[in-house]
Enzyme design. Sequence first.
Site, PDB file in Angstrom:
ATOM      1  N   GLU A 208     -31.902 -22.218  -8.667  1.00  0.00           N
ATOM      2  CA  GLU A 208     -31.378 -21.035  -7.981  1.00  0.00           C
ATOM      3  C   GLU A 208     -29.988 -21.257  -7.405  1.00  0.00           C
ATOM      4  O   GLU A 208     -29.503 -20.459  -6.612  1.00  0.00           O
ATOM      5  CB  GLU A 208     -32.354 -20.596  -6.886  1.00  0.00           C
ATOM      6  CG  GLU A 208     -33.695 -20.143  -7.459  1.00  0.00           C
ATOM      7  CD  GLU A 208     -34.654 -19.657  -6.389  1.00  0.00           C
ATOM      8  OE1 GLU A 208     -34.349 -19.806  -5.193  1.00  0.00           O
ATOM      9  OE2 GLU A 208     -35.720 -19.125  -6.751  1.00  0.00           O
ATOM     10  N   LYS A 340     -41.742  -9.594  -4.759  1.00  0.00           N
ATOM     11  CA  LYS A 340     -41.268 -10.003  -6.075  1.00  0.00           C
ATOM     12  C   LYS A 340     -41.912  -9.094  -7.125  1.00  0.00           C
ATOM     13  O   LYS A 340     -43.123  -9.197  -7.361  1.00  0.00           O
ATOM     14  CB  LYS A 340     -41.629 -11.464  -6.356  1.00  0.00           C
ATOM     15  CG  LYS A 340     -40.917 -12.467  -5.465  1.00  0.00           C
ATOM     16  CD  LYS A 340     -41.389 -13.885  -5.770  1.00  0.00           C
ATOM     17  CE  LYS A 340     -40.588 -14.918  -4.987  1.00  0.00           C
ATOM     18  NZ  LYS A 340     -41.098 -16.297  -5.216  1.00  0.00           N
TER      19      LYS A 340
END
Length: 423
Positions: A208, A340
């Site tokens: 990330e 999410k």
Amino acid sequence: MKISKVIGYQVLDSRGRPTVAAAITLTDGSTHTARVPSGASTGKHEAKELRDTGSKYSDKFYSGLSVQQAVANINEKIAPRLVEEQIDLNLVDSQLIDLDPSEDHSALGANATLAVSLSASLATAHSQNKSLARYFAADAPLLIPMPMVNILSGGAHANRSMDIQDILIIPTGAKTFTQALSWIVAVREMAAVMGKESGQVTNLIADEGGLSLTFSSIEKACEFVVSAIEKVGLQVGNQVSLALDVAATQFYDGEKYNLATIGKSYSPSEFVKYISQLTSNQPIISIEDPFAEDDWSSWQQFMEIAPAKLQLLGDDLLTTNLERLDKAIANKSANAILIKPNQNGLVTSTLNVLKQARANNFNTVVSARSGENEDSWLADLATGWSAGQIKVGSTHGSERNAKWNRLLEFEATEETRFINPFN
């Protein structure tokens, strides 16, 4: 306006792994494409993405991770149901539920259902001549979420260089998103400089975009980030604070929490005390998954002693699942939820989870995954849904910056207000 074509196909995510894309073409000739993300640190209660391991579609060159079966489900099962139908997100999602009524979307694959649901969202917004954010926010000022950004990464995202997954910063003193992002970039780059000065290799970037550095303890890693904040001239606590993503499920063996870096193991009650001391001694305002995904009692024990202003954020615990959220509300196991879409599988039901959380005074954090793509729809959802916070990763990688840049675009071109849930 009607749907004239639906196509699914395989693309690559930011880690070079296959993922699903779906494109919906409307009768006005426009095409609306969405690509789904995929996680590395996944909770066992998430909706089930469909991979080709062991199936007739399996591609040895992708080590069984190809998604051609999910793509086939779009082209052979979903497309015939949707073509010639009016474009409407709610109707599309209803059709997807009818085709696959399983709670975890295991029949069609959550990666197939979400790809179609997202492309239907974009197409529906287009049919109303709106951006995706405006489709959900109507005519109100767009509420730009507070960013939560990775500085250091370990766990499943960075070859276990730290026991925990991420140390992040939240620029709570910023007055605009533009200012917030500039502070974040400064801290991230200062941390890279400090890493090099200390003799550590900093060219390993986590999935990330966070820095993969090695520390002798979680406390030392926190102190390193605090020092980076101070060195760029920002005030710790007043302007920038810390957040942790512990991802404790990864080092819980069912009986003990095992921190390999310091060579210590903790019983659940001992680990509750350790997390309490950690959050008391460091400028931490948010902590994600400090306990394992099914260790409900530790979550409840910690909530009873946690500072009122600490954000206790459930990801693996809650997996954007309405039933698990309702349990956490009833048991007072958390006060915030990570949202999410690919944990859920549909846009509409993901939004329902967010609404239920907000109705019960939970903070909501719309989040990307470790395997991302160049789409920016996540920024639109976080803004249009007035989520309050967004977690995308770091500021390295175009798949991350696509989301940050979309929020910068909103602030420059729209009537907006920057949200600070920590005030």
